[in-house]
Design a protein around this motif. Structure first.
Motif, PDB file in Angstrom:
ATOM      1  N   THR A  81     -15.586 -14.307   4.556  1.00 52.62           N
ATOM      2  CA  THR A  81     -14.338 -14.790   5.158  1.00 52.62           C
ATOM      3  C   THR A  81     -14.353 -16.311   5.286  1.00 52.62           C
ATOM      4  O   THR A  81     -13.377 -16.989   4.934  1.00 52.62           O
ATOM      5  N   VAL A  82     -15.467 -16.852   5.777  1.00 52.26           N
ATOM      6  CA  VAL A  82     -15.573 -18.311   5.921  1.00 52.26           C
ATOM      7  C   VAL A  82     -15.515 -18.987   4.554  1.00 52.26           C
ATOM      8  O   VAL A  82     -14.825 -20.002   4.380  1.00 52.26           O
ATOM      9  N   MET A  83     -16.207 -18.417   3.569  1.00 51.40           N
ATOM     10  CA  MET A  83     -16.196 -19.014   2.221  1.00 51.40           C
ATOM     11  C   MET A  83     -14.791 -18.998   1.626  1.00 51.40           C
ATOM     12  O   MET A  83     -14.380 -19.960   0.969  1.00 51.40           O
ATOM     13  N   ASP A  84     -14.045 -17.928   1.860  1.00 52.61           N
ATOM     14  CA  ASP A  84     -12.658 -17.870   1.375  1.00 52.61           C
ATOM     15  C   ASP A  84     -11.818 -18.980   2.013  1.00 52.61           C
ATOM     16  O   ASP A  84     -11.029 -19.649   1.329  1.00 52.61           O
ATOM     17  N   LYS A  85     -12.008 -19.184   3.308  1.00 45.40           N
ATOM     18  CA  LYS A  85     -11.255 -20.243   3.993  1.00 45.40           C
ATOM     19  C   LYS A  85     -11.666 -21.624   3.484  1.00 45.40           C
ATOM     20  O   LYS A  85     -10.819 -22.513   3.320  1.00 45.40           O
ATOM     21  N   LEU A  86     -12.949 -21.817   3.233  1.00 51.30           N
ATOM     22  CA  LEU A  86     -13.422 -23.099   2.688  1.00 51.30           C
ATOM     23  C   LEU A  86     -12.795 -23.366   1.316  1.00 51.30           C
ATOM     24  O   LEU A  86     -12.391 -24.491   1.021  1.00 51.30           O
ATOM     25  N   ASN A  87     -12.708 -22.325   0.499  1.00 55.82           N
ATOM     26  CA  ASN A  87     -12.103 -22.501  -0.834  1.00 55.82           C
ATOM     27  C   ASN A  87     -10.605 -22.794  -0.740  1.00 55.82           C
ATOM     28  O   ASN A  87     -10.069 -23.564  -1.542  1.00 55.82           O
ATOM     29  N   GLU A  88      -9.935 -22.206   0.250  1.00 53.97           N
ATOM     30  CA  GLU A  88      -8.516 -22.529   0.472  1.00 53.97           C
ATOM     31  C   GLU A  88      -8.357 -24.007   0.843  1.00 53.97           C
ATOM     32  O   GLU A  88      -7.461 -24.694   0.334  1.00 53.97           O
ATOM     33  N   LYS A  89      -9.231 -24.468   1.736  1.00 49.22           N
ATOM     34  CA  LYS A  89      -9.181 -25.880   2.153  1.00 49.22           C
ATOM     35  C   LYS A  89      -9.499 -26.797   0.980  1.00 49.22           C
ATOM     36  O   LYS A  89      -8.907 -27.868   0.833  1.00 49.22           O
ATOM     37  N   LEU A  90     -10.426 -26.370   0.125  1.00 51.83           N
ATOM     38  CA  LEU A  90     -10.764 -27.176  -1.050  1.00 51.83           C
ATOM     39  C   LEU A  90      -9.549 -27.314  -1.965  1.00 51.83           C
ATOM     40  O   LEU A  90      -9.318 -28.380  -2.542  1.00 51.83           O
ATOM     41  N   SER A  91      -8.755 -26.263  -2.065  1.00 50.59           N
ATOM     42  CA  SER A  91      -7.523 -26.324  -2.865  1.00 50.59           C
ATOM     43  C   SER A  91      -6.560 -27.363  -2.293  1.00 50.59           C
ATOM     44  O   SER A  91      -5.861 -28.047  -3.048  1.00 50.59           O
ATOM     45  N   CYS A  92      -6.527 -27.488  -0.968  1.00 48.77           N
ATOM     46  CA  CYS A  92      -5.679 -28.513  -0.336  1.00 48.77           C
ATOM     47  C   CYS A  92      -6.173 -29.910  -0.703  1.00 48.77           C
ATOM     48  O   CYS A  92      -5.370 -30.802  -0.994  1.00 48.77           O
ATOM     49  N   LEU A  93      -7.491 -30.105  -0.690  1.00 47.23           N
ATOM     50  CA  LEU A  93      -8.041 -31.412  -1.090  1.00 47.23           C
ATOM     51  C   LEU A  93      -7.715 -31.704  -2.550  1.00 47.23           C
ATOM     52  O   LEU A  93      -7.411 -32.840  -2.909  1.00 47.23           O
ATOM     53  N   GLN A  94      -7.770 -30.667  -3.376  1.00 47.38           N
ATOM     54  CA  GLN A  94      -7.444 -30.856  -4.790  1.00 47.38           C
ATOM     55  C   GLN A  94      -5.981 -31.258  -4.960  1.00 47.38           C
ATOM     56  O   GLN A  94      -5.660 -32.115  -5.786  1.00 47.38           O
ATOM     57  N   SER A  95      -5.103 -30.687  -4.166  1.00 44.33           N
ATOM     58  CA  SER A  95      -3.680 -31.048  -4.233  1.00 44.33           C
ATOM     59  C   SER A  95      -3.466 -32.511  -3.866  1.00 44.33           C
ATOM     60  O   SER A  95      -2.655 -33.202  -4.486  1.00 44.33           O
ATOM     61  N   VAL A  96      -4.202 -32.984  -2.848  1.00 47.17           N
ATOM     62  CA  VAL A  96      -4.111 -34.398  -2.462  1.00 47.17           C
ATOM     63  C   VAL A  96      -4.584 -35.270  -3.612  1.00 47.17           C
ATOM     64  O   VAL A  96      -3.918 -36.232  -4.005  1.00 47.17           O
ATOM     65  N   ARG A  97      -5.751 -34.933  -4.148  1.00 45.36           N
ATOM     66  CA  ARG A  97      -6.298 -35.711  -5.267  1.00 45.36           C
ATOM     67  C   ARG A  97      -5.320 -35.755  -6.431  1.00 45.36           C
ATOM     68  O   ARG A  97      -5.053 -36.806  -7.006  1.00 45.36           O
ATOM     69  N   ASP A  98      -4.759 -34.602  -6.779  1.00 41.99           N
ATOM     70  CA  ASP A  98      -3.840 -34.527  -7.920  1.00 41.99           C
ATOM     71  C   ASP A  98      -2.564 -35.329  -7.679  1.00 41.99           C
ATOM     72  O   ASP A  98      -2.068 -36.004  -8.594  1.00 41.99           O
ATOM     73  N   ALA A  99      -2.029 -35.261  -6.467  1.00 40.60           N
ATOM     74  CA  ALA A  99      -0.795 -35.999  -6.153  1.00 40.60           C
ATOM     75  C   ALA A  99      -1.012 -37.501  -6.281  1.00 40.60           C
ATOM     76  O   ALA A  99      -0.201 -38.212  -6.888  1.00 40.60           O
ATOM     77  N   ILE A 100      -2.117 -37.987  -5.731  1.00 40.03           N
ATOM     78  CA  ILE A 100      -2.397 -39.430  -5.803  1.00 40.03           C
ATOM     79  C   ILE A 100      -2.659 -39.850  -7.238  1.00 40.03           C
ATOM     80  O   ILE A 100      -2.104 -40.846  -7.716  1.00 40.03           O
ATOM     81  N   SER A 101      -3.474 -39.085  -7.956  1.00 35.33           N
ATOM     82  CA  SER A 101      -3.778 -39.419  -9.354  1.00 35.33           C
ATOM     83  C   SER A 101      -2.522 -39.465 -10.210  1.00 35.33           C
ATOM     84  O   SER A 101      -2.365 -40.341 -11.058  1.00 35.33           O
TER      85      SER A 101
END
Length: 200
Positions: A81-101
């Motif tokens: 459960t924790v790993m799933d939540k961490l991966n969801e949060k990682l997707s949010c970081l990826q969205s930030v990175r992609d938007a700025i790039s």
């Protein structure tokens, strides 16, 4: 450079800084949300380790023959459960990175599209830094978020439910990736372009 080219580049730079400003806040919020999850992961690892060190058959709990199996199942489920939540949060970081790039790349493409005169690119005013300086700051911000994302993703990829040492050390290794100096530089750049951002 034609006036049209300069205007388009300034608009792209302004839009890119607006994107950085908005997403810097999102990035910070998501990192704050990571913190308790990483602590939970470390705690679960400690519980796994403690369970492995205890022989339940030699304790008063021996009257529950399948207790260890049930505890392991619950710990594995909680870890998943924790790993799933961490991966969801990682997707949010990826969205930030992609938007700025995406915004920074767009500004760079406009800069390359027009024949740029160095005098125009390096010209400063009382209300705005030079276009060259602003482009450099945008590229620095883009590089920072790309590198941060790669490092954080790499750390999460090392985590496996059967590697308790990696899980237990994860919160400290995660915090070690913080780069407050880079975040301060990005905030400074946003302050320097504040008048430019407000002008249209």
């Amino acid at each position: 450079m034609s006036q049209t080219g300069l205007t388009q580049l300034q608009q792209a730079v302004r839009k890119a800084f607006q994107c950085v400003e908005k997403n810097q806040t999102t990035w910070r919020t998501v990192l704050e949300e990571f913190a308790p999850l990483m602590v939970s992961l470390g705690n679960l690892a400690q519980q796994f380790i403690a369970l492995s060190k205890v022989d339940l058959s030699k304790t008063p709990l021996q009257v529950f023959p399948d207790l260890e199996e049930k505890l392991r199942f619950k710990l594995h489920h909680a870890t998943d459960t924790v790993m799933d939540k961490l991966n969801e949060k990682l997707s949010c970081l990826q969205s930030v990175r992609d938007a700025i790039s995406s915004q920074v790349t767009s500004a760079l493409q406009i800069q390359e599209q027009f024949s740029l005169d160095l005098a125009v690119l390096t010209e400063r005013s009382t209300s705005a830094p030079s276009v060259a300086d602003m482009m450099q700051w945008l590229q620095d911000a883009d590089r920072h978020y790309r590198q941060q994302f790669v490092k954080r993703k790499a750390l999460l990829l090392t985590l496996r439910p059967d590697d308790f040492a990696q899980m237990e050390s994860a919160p400290g290794r995660w915090r070690a990736l913080d780069s407050p100096q880079e975040e301060v530089r990005i905030s400074d750049a946003l302050c320097r372009v504040s008048f430019f951002m407000e002008s249209q």
